[in-house]
Design a protein around this motif. Sequence first.
Motif, mmCIF file in Angstrom:
data_model
loop_
_atom_site.group_PDB
_atom_site.id
_atom_site.type_symbol
_atom_site.label_atom_id
_atom_site.label_comp_id
_atom_site.label_asym_id
_atom_site.label_seq_id
_atom_site.Cartn_x
_atom_site.Cartn_y
_atom_site.Cartn_z
ATOM 1 N N ALA A 38 5.531 7.181 3.000
ATOM 2 C CA ALA A 38 5.562 8.574 3.465
ATOM 3 C C ALA A 38 6.201 9.522 2.450
ATOM 4 O O ALA A 38 5.891 10.714 2.446
ATOM 5 C CB ALA A 38 6.305 8.667 4.795
ATOM 6 N N LYS A 39 7.063 9.017 1.580
ATOM 7 C CA LYS A 39 7.723 9.894 0.606
ATOM 8 C C LYS A 39 7.006 9.942 -0.742
ATOM 9 O O LYS A 39 7.498 10.506 -1.692
ATOM 10 C CB LYS A 39 9.185 9.495 0.440
ATOM 11 N N GLY A 40 5.843 9.300 -0.838
ATOM 12 C CA GLY A 40 5.047 9.335 -2.070
ATOM 13 C C GLY A 40 5.268 8.162 -2.991
ATOM 14 O O GLY A 40 4.710 8.117 -4.074
ATOM 15 N N GLY A 41 6.114 7.214 -2.591
ATOM 16 C CA GLY A 41 6.310 6.017 -3.402
ATOM 17 C C GLY A 41 5.098 5.115 -3.334
ATOM 18 O O GLY A 41 4.313 5.184 -2.396
ATOM 19 N N GLY A 42 4.938 4.280 -4.316
ATOM 20 C CA GLY A 42 3.789 3.394 -4.341
ATOM 21 C C GLY A 42 4.147 1.996 -4.799
ATOM 22 O O GLY A 42 5.147 1.788 -5.471
ATOM 23 N N LEU A 43 3.326 1.051 -4.386
ATOM 24 C CA LEU A 43 3.534 -0.344 -4.730
ATOM 25 C C LEU A 43 2.182 -1.020 -4.829
ATOM 26 O O LEU A 43 1.283 -0.774 -4.008
ATOM 27 C CB LEU A 43 4.358 -1.021 -3.624
ATOM 28 N N SER A 44 2.019 -1.835 -5.843
ATOM 29 C CA SER A 44 0.820 -2.667 -5.972
ATOM 30 C C SER A 44 1.243 -4.119 -5.922
ATOM 31 O O SER A 44 2.198 -4.520 -6.577
ATOM 32 C CB SER A 44 0.105 -2.395 -7.299
ATOM 33 N N LYS A 102 2.041 1.806 3.837
ATOM 34 C CA LYS A 102 0.714 1.533 4.398
ATOM 35 C C LYS A 102 -0.260 1.181 3.283
ATOM 36 O O LYS A 102 -0.173 1.717 2.179
ATOM 37 C CB LYS A 102 0.184 2.754 5.144
ATOM 38 N N LEU A 103 -1.191 0.296 3.591
ATOM 39 C CA LEU A 103 -2.230 -0.079 2.631
ATOM 40 C C LEU A 103 -3.114 1.124 2.349
ATOM 41 O O LEU A 103 -3.604 1.771 3.270
ATOM 42 C CB LEU A 103 -3.072 -1.229 3.188
ATOM 43 N N SER A 104 -3.301 1.446 1.068
ATOM 44 C CA SER A 104 -4.168 2.578 0.728
ATOM 45 C C SER A 104 -5.516 2.128 0.186
ATOM 46 O O SER A 104 -6.525 2.743 0.474
ATOM 47 C CB SER A 104 -3.479 3.521 -0.261
ATOM 48 N N ASP A 105 -5.556 1.057 -0.618
ATOM 49 C CA ASP A 105 -6.834 0.509 -1.078
ATOM 50 C C ASP A 105 -6.627 -0.858 -1.708
ATOM 51 O O ASP A 105 -5.497 -1.293 -1.898
ATOM 52 C CB ASP A 105 -7.543 1.453 -2.053
ATOM 53 N N SER A 106 -7.724 -1.524 -2.012
ATOM 54 C CA SER A 106 -7.657 -2.820 -2.675
ATOM 55 C C SER A 106 -8.807 -2.935 -3.657
ATOM 56 O O SER A 106 -9.807 -2.237 -3.538
ATOM 57 C CB SER A 106 -7.710 -3.960 -1.658
ATOM 58 N N LYS A 107 -8.620 -3.802 -4.630
ATOM 59 C CA LYS A 107 -9.634 -4.005 -5.657
ATOM 60 C C LYS A 107 -9.679 -5.485 -6.003
ATOM 61 O O LYS A 107 -8.649 -6.130 -6.159
ATOM 62 C CB LYS A 107 -9.277 -3.195 -6.903
ATOM 63 N N THR A 108 -10.871 -6.021 -6.122
ATOM 64 C CA THR A 108 -11.059 -7.403 -6.517
ATOM 65 C C THR A 108 -11.634 -7.438 -7.924
ATOM 66 O O THR A 108 -12.636 -6.795 -8.201
ATOM 67 C CB THR A 108 -12.024 -8.118 -5.546
ATOM 68 N N THR A 109 -10.963 -8.153 -8.825
ATOM 69 C CA THR A 109 -11.453 -8.327 -10.182
ATOM 70 C C THR A 109 -11.870 -9.788 -10.353
ATOM 71 O O THR A 109 -11.775 -10.570 -9.411
ATOM 72 C CB THR A 109 -10.365 -7.965 -11.220
ATOM 73 N N GLU A 110 -12.272 -10.152 -11.547
ATOM 74 C CA GLU A 110 -12.668 -11.539 -11.796
ATOM 75 C C GLU A 110 -11.490 -12.503 -11.685
ATOM 76 O O GLU A 110 -11.665 -13.673 -11.372
ATOM 77 C CB GLU A 110 -13.303 -11.667 -13.178
ATOM 78 N N THR A 111 -10.282 -12.016 -11.949
ATOM 79 C CA THR A 111 -9.119 -12.902 -11.982
ATOM 80 C C THR A 111 -8.100 -12.686 -10.871
ATOM 81 O O THR A 111 -7.211 -13.517 -10.686
ATOM 82 C CB THR A 111 -8.386 -12.768 -13.325
ATOM 83 N N SER A 112 -8.179 -11.560 -10.153
ATOM 84 C CA SER A 112 -7.158 -11.289 -9.142
ATOM 85 C C SER A 112 -7.639 -10.286 -8.097
ATOM 86 O O SER A 112 -8.685 -9.674 -8.238
ATOM 87 C CB SER A 112 -5.885 -10.764 -9.804
ATOM 88 N N VAL A 113 -6.812 -10.160 -7.082
ATOM 89 C CA VAL A 113 -6.986 -9.131 -6.067
ATOM 90 C C VAL A 113 -5.762 -8.237 -6.146
ATOM 91 O O VAL A 113 -4.630 -8.734 -6.246
ATOM 92 C CB VAL A 113 -7.104 -9.734 -4.651
ATOM 93 N N ILE A 114 -5.967 -6.929 -6.126
ATOM 94 C CA ILE A 114 -4.873 -5.977 -6.214
ATOM 95 C C ILE A 114 -4.897 -5.124 -4.950
ATOM 96 O O ILE A 114 -5.922 -4.537 -4.608
ATOM 97 C CB ILE A 114 -5.015 -5.080 -7.453
#
Length: 101
Positions: free
Chosen positions: A90-96, A72-84
């Motif tokens: 559910a098991k605590g894994g993460g992906l950006s 599930k999407l947890s948050d997003s961030k926009t910088t000058e060069t990209s969007v993250i």
Amino acid sequence: MRKIGIAALLGLFMVGNAFAATCPETKSLKEVAGSEDGLDGYVYSVASGNWKGFAPNADDKGTKEVDLATLKLSDSKTTETSVICRYTDAKGGGLSLSQKK
């Protein structure tokens, strides 16, 4: 003149938020075994855009770090060069995922 400047800033703020709101839905993520920086794992991408992400194997047995079914999407961030876009499962894994502007 001052009203024009405020309107312009507000417009830029809204464009940035609209861009950040375009984080890919988890069901659109594609997963392929691969490597990055000498680590084995999985490369994540989206067919409809230039989004890219990588998650290493959780252990030497090649266990996946990320469970796509519960991601599930947890948050997003926009910088000058990209969007993250950051996702967690559910098991605590993460992906950006990132997308260059």
